[in-house]
Design a protein around this motif. Structure first.
Motif, PDB file in Angstrom:
ATOM      1  N   TYR A 226      -8.459  15.089  14.365  1.00  5.61           N
ATOM      2  CA  TYR A 226      -8.599  13.947  13.480  1.00  5.61           C
ATOM      3  C   TYR A 226      -9.584  12.965  14.112  1.00  5.61           C
ATOM      4  CZ  TYR A 226      -4.157  16.083  12.195  1.00  5.61           C
ATOM      5  OH  TYR A 226      -3.180  16.986  11.859  1.00  5.61           O
ATOM      6  N   PHE A 227     -10.663  12.677  13.395  1.00  7.73           N
ATOM      7  CA  PHE A 227     -11.672  11.745  13.878  1.00  7.73           C
ATOM      8  C   PHE A 227     -11.540  10.458  13.073  1.00  7.73           C
ATOM      9  CE2 PHE A 227     -13.187  15.935  14.930  1.00  7.73           C
ATOM     10  CZ  PHE A 227     -13.739  15.797  16.197  1.00  7.73           C
ATOM     11  N   ILE A 228     -11.243   9.354  13.747  1.00  8.60           N
ATOM     12  CA  ILE A 228     -11.061   8.060  13.085  1.00  8.60           C
ATOM     13  C   ILE A 228     -12.240   7.162  13.435  1.00  8.60           C
ATOM     14  CG2 ILE A 228      -9.588   6.035  12.861  1.00  8.60           C
ATOM     15  CD1 ILE A 228      -7.216   7.780  13.585  1.00  8.60           C
ATOM     16  N   ASP A 229     -12.994   6.806  12.404  1.00  7.47           N
ATOM     17  CA  ASP A 229     -14.211   5.997  12.554  1.00  7.47           C
ATOM     18  C   ASP A 229     -13.945   4.601  11.984  1.00  7.47           C
ATOM     19  OD1 ASP A 229     -16.723   4.867  12.540  1.00  7.47           O
ATOM     20  OD2 ASP A 229     -17.622   6.349  11.186  1.00  7.47           O
ATOM     21  N   GLY A 230     -13.931   3.621  12.857  1.00  7.23           N
ATOM     22  CA  GLY A 230     -13.665   2.248  12.434  1.00  7.23           C
ATOM     23  C   GLY A 230     -14.901   1.398  12.270  1.00  7.23           C
TER      24      GLY A 230
ATOM     25  N   PRO B 118     -13.479  -1.343  16.931  1.00  4.16           N
ATOM     26  CA  PRO B 118     -13.968  -0.442  15.879  1.00  4.16           C
ATOM     27  C   PRO B 118     -15.204   0.362  16.259  1.00  4.16           C
ATOM     28  CG  PRO B 118     -13.438  -2.597  14.977  1.00  4.16           C
ATOM     29  CD  PRO B 118     -13.396  -2.737  16.479  1.00  4.16           C
ATOM     30  N   GLU B 119     -15.896  -0.026  17.302  1.00  2.00           N
ATOM     31  CA  GLU B 119     -17.073   0.727  17.735  1.00  2.00           C
ATOM     32  C   GLU B 119     -16.685   2.085  18.310  1.00  2.00           C
ATOM     33  OE1 GLU B 119     -20.851   2.044  18.914  1.00  2.00           O
ATOM     34  OE2 GLU B 119     -20.180   0.607  17.401  1.00  2.00           O
ATOM     35  N   VAL B 120     -15.481   2.171  18.870  1.00  2.00           N
ATOM     36  CA  VAL B 120     -15.027   3.389  19.536  1.00  2.00           C
ATOM     37  C   VAL B 120     -14.500   4.384  18.507  1.00  2.00           C
ATOM     38  CG1 VAL B 120     -13.354   4.313  21.184  1.00  2.00           C
ATOM     39  CG2 VAL B 120     -14.503   2.146  21.656  1.00  2.00           C
ATOM     40  N   LEU B 121     -14.823   5.658  18.688  1.00  2.00           N
ATOM     41  CA  LEU B 121     -14.365   6.718  17.802  1.00  2.00           C
ATOM     42  C   LEU B 121     -13.023   7.249  18.303  1.00  2.00           C
ATOM     43  CD1 LEU B 121     -15.235   8.663  15.414  1.00  2.00           C
ATOM     44  CD2 LEU B 121     -16.031  10.211  17.230  1.00  2.00           C
ATOM     45  N   GLY B 122     -12.033   7.303  17.432  1.00  2.00           N
ATOM     46  CA  GLY B 122     -10.735   7.863  17.785  1.00  2.00           C
ATOM     47  C   GLY B 122     -10.706   9.356  17.528  1.00  2.00           C
TER      48      GLY B 122
ATOM     49  N   GLY C 181       3.432  12.502  16.106  1.00  2.00           N
ATOM     50  CA  GLY C 181       3.227  11.411  15.162  1.00  2.00           C
ATOM     51  C   GLY C 181       2.447  10.254  15.732  1.00  2.00           C
ATOM     52  N   ARG C 182       1.277  10.527  16.305  1.00  2.00           N
ATOM     53  CA  ARG C 182       0.555   9.509  17.063  1.00  2.00           C
ATOM     54  C   ARG C 182      -0.572   8.839  16.290  1.00  2.00           C
ATOM     55  NH1 ARG C 182       0.597  12.125  23.236  1.00  2.00           N
ATOM     56  NH2 ARG C 182       2.659  11.263  23.745  1.00  2.00           N
ATOM     57  N   ILE C 183      -0.650   9.052  14.981  1.00  2.00           N
ATOM     58  CA  ILE C 183      -1.758   8.445  14.240  1.00  2.00           C
ATOM     59  C   ILE C 183      -1.678   6.920  14.278  1.00  2.00           C
ATOM     60  CG2 ILE C 183      -0.574   8.540  11.995  1.00  2.00           C
ATOM     61  CD1 ILE C 183      -3.437   9.221  10.835  1.00  2.00           C
ATOM     62  N   GLY C 184      -0.460   6.359  14.274  1.00  2.00           N
ATOM     63  CA  GLY C 184      -0.322   4.905  14.297  1.00  2.00           C
ATOM     64  C   GLY C 184      -0.915   4.281  15.529  1.00  2.00           C
ATOM     65  N   ARG C 185      -0.655   4.886  16.684  1.00  2.00           N
ATOM     66  CA  ARG C 185      -1.168   4.272  17.907  1.00  2.00           C
ATOM     67  C   ARG C 185      -2.678   4.463  18.054  1.00  2.00           C
ATOM     68  NH1 ARG C 185       1.339   7.316  23.214  1.00  2.00           N
ATOM     69  NH2 ARG C 185      -0.214   8.951  23.448  1.00  2.00           N
ATOM     70  N   LEU C 186      -3.224   5.569  17.506  1.00  2.00           N
ATOM     71  CA  LEU C 186      -4.675   5.727  17.565  1.00  2.00           C
ATOM     72  C   LEU C 186      -5.363   4.759  16.607  1.00  2.00           C
ATOM     73  CD1 LEU C 186      -6.951   7.232  18.937  1.00  2.00           C
ATOM     74  CD2 LEU C 186      -6.777   9.025  17.196  1.00  2.00           C
TER      75      LEU C 186
ATOM     76  N   VAL D 106     -17.054  11.266  28.877  1.00  2.00           N
ATOM     77  CA  VAL D 106     -17.618  11.079  27.541  1.00  2.00           C
ATOM     78  C   VAL D 106     -17.329   9.626  27.158  1.00  2.00           C
ATOM     79  CG1 VAL D 106     -15.518  11.972  26.448  1.00  2.00           C
ATOM     80  CG2 VAL D 106     -17.649  11.950  25.160  1.00  2.00           C
ATOM     81  N   ASN D 107     -18.304   8.971  26.547  1.00  2.00           N
ATOM     82  CA  ASN D 107     -18.222   7.531  26.326  1.00  2.00           C
ATOM     83  C   ASN D 107     -17.936   7.179  24.872  1.00  2.00           C
ATOM     84  OD1 ASN D 107     -18.894   6.973  29.048  1.00  2.00           O
ATOM     85  ND2 ASN D 107     -21.069   7.256  28.574  1.00  2.00           N
ATOM     86  N   ASN D 108     -17.314   6.015  24.704  1.00  2.00           N
ATOM     87  CA  ASN D 108     -17.101   5.405  23.392  1.00  2.00           C
ATOM     88  C   ASN D 108     -16.248   6.248  22.448  1.00  2.00           C
ATOM     89  OD1 ASN D 108     -18.479   3.102  24.106  1.00  2.00           O
ATOM     90  ND2 ASN D 108     -20.424   3.792  23.247  1.00  2.00           N
ATOM     91  N   ILE D 109     -15.332   7.035  23.016  1.00  2.00           N
ATOM     92  CA  ILE D 109     -14.288   7.651  22.219  1.00  2.00           C
ATOM     93  C   ILE D 109     -12.952   7.426  22.928  1.00  2.00           C
ATOM     94  CG2 ILE D 109     -15.884   9.417  21.378  1.00  2.00           C
ATOM     95  CD1 ILE D 109     -14.326  11.478  22.958  1.00  2.00           C
ATOM     96  N   ILE D 110     -11.868   7.480  22.165  1.00  2.00           N
ATOM     97  CA  ILE D 110     -10.525   7.448  22.719  1.00  2.00           C
ATOM     98  C   ILE D 110      -9.811   8.705  22.237  1.00  2.00           C
ATOM     99  CG2 ILE D 110      -8.285   6.281  22.712  1.00  2.00           C
ATOM    100  CD1 ILE D 110      -9.706   3.646  22.449  1.00  2.00           C
TER     101      ILE D 110
END
Length: 277
Positions: A221-225, A191-195, A178-183, A165-169
């Motif tokens: 948790y989906f992080i959109d930058g 910012p193009e990549v979806l966390g 507690g991994r929100i900081g590193r994501l 799957v592309n363009n996500i991490i």
């Protein structure tokens, strides 16, 4: 994301229930005919392949699957063995266990086994993975970063993944470690990549149309930058705390869905559910 996500994926945040209701593993098992089709358990990531294989074999056997085998690749040479390629070619479902995601990519990347995995995915077979087996699904994966800390500008180590799957991490054991900081750091760097952060005993079921359904007891948790309008990310002063403005965070529970192509959540899609339950 590409316009279409090949195949179907079940991406599990680790520590899925193996003794109670086994909701996530039951969902995995439903993707094949338990009497006729084959499940392959890939133990590449773990240092204890036989123990891991037996644990999952027992669970899936109890869920009714008759035809189970092991993909045990412990050396780079094994990834060029035709027997392992044929094992994948004759399977319908491939399940990656947890461990170290770099073991997976370094062992099979660019090999005939890797080509067979990609072909299975492209042809509609199911690929599932838990913990390290989840992180490796995307084209870029996190391999090292600080847990339970404020995000810093350059404290993250990333590497190419399998590219199913592309363009996500993807990050796993998310709330528990507690991994929100590193994501957030990963998204600030691109910012193009979806966390996508996935809690333990939680998973996303990704269809070939790019829709992700949340299942399990935790949250995703989906992080959109893409709308970030400021960040201080750069190699200069790399130990500084990360700062960025206007990042979007979506938190989804079981039954919620997320369009990975348009980066928007939604509550219900009856057609999707009927086709993939």
């Amino acid at each position: 994301m590409s316009e279409k996500v090949s195949g179907n994926l079940i991406i599990i945040g680790g520590a899925e229930d193996k003794e109670g209701d086994k909701e996530i593993l039951k969902r995995v098992a439903k993707y094949i005919d338990p009497e006729k089709e084959k499940l392959i358990i890939a133990t590449i990531a773990t240092e204890y392949p036989e123990k891991s294989y037996q644990n999952y074999k027992n669970v899936f056997s109890n869920l009714g699957i008759k035809n189970i085998d092991k993909l045990d690749i412990s050396t780079r040479e094994d990834a060029f063995d035709n027997k392992n390629v044929e094992l994948i070619n004759n399977s319908n479902l491939l399940f990656f266990t947890g461990g170290d995601q770099l073991r997976i990519t370094s062992m099979i990347g660019g090999s005939p086994v890797y080509d067979a995995v990609k072909e299975l995915c492209a042809n509609g077979g199911l690929i599932a993975g838990t913990s390290a087996g989840a992180s490796v699904m995307s084209d870029t994966m996190i391999v090292q970063g600080e847990d339970d800390e404020s995000p810093h500008k350059c404290t993250l180590k990333m590497s190419p993944g399998l590219g199913l799957v592309n363009n996500i991490i993807i990050d796993q054991h998310f709330a528990q470690r507690g991994r929100i900081g590193r994501l957030l750091t990963a998204i600030a760097q691109n910012p193009e990549v979806l966390g996508v952060g996935i809690d333990e005993d939680t998973a996303i079921v990704v269809s070939d149309k790019g829709t992700a359904e949340v299942i399990g007891s935790g949250a995703v948790y989906f992080i959109d930058g893409s709308s970030i309008d400021y960040s201080n990310v750069s190699e200069q002063y790399s130990d500084e705390v990360l700062s960025m403005f206007n990042v979007k965070l979506h938190v989804l529970k079981e039954g919620n869905r997320f369009n990975l192509l348009d980066k928007v959540p939604f509550e219900e899609d009856k057609d999707f559910y009927e086709n993939h339950k």
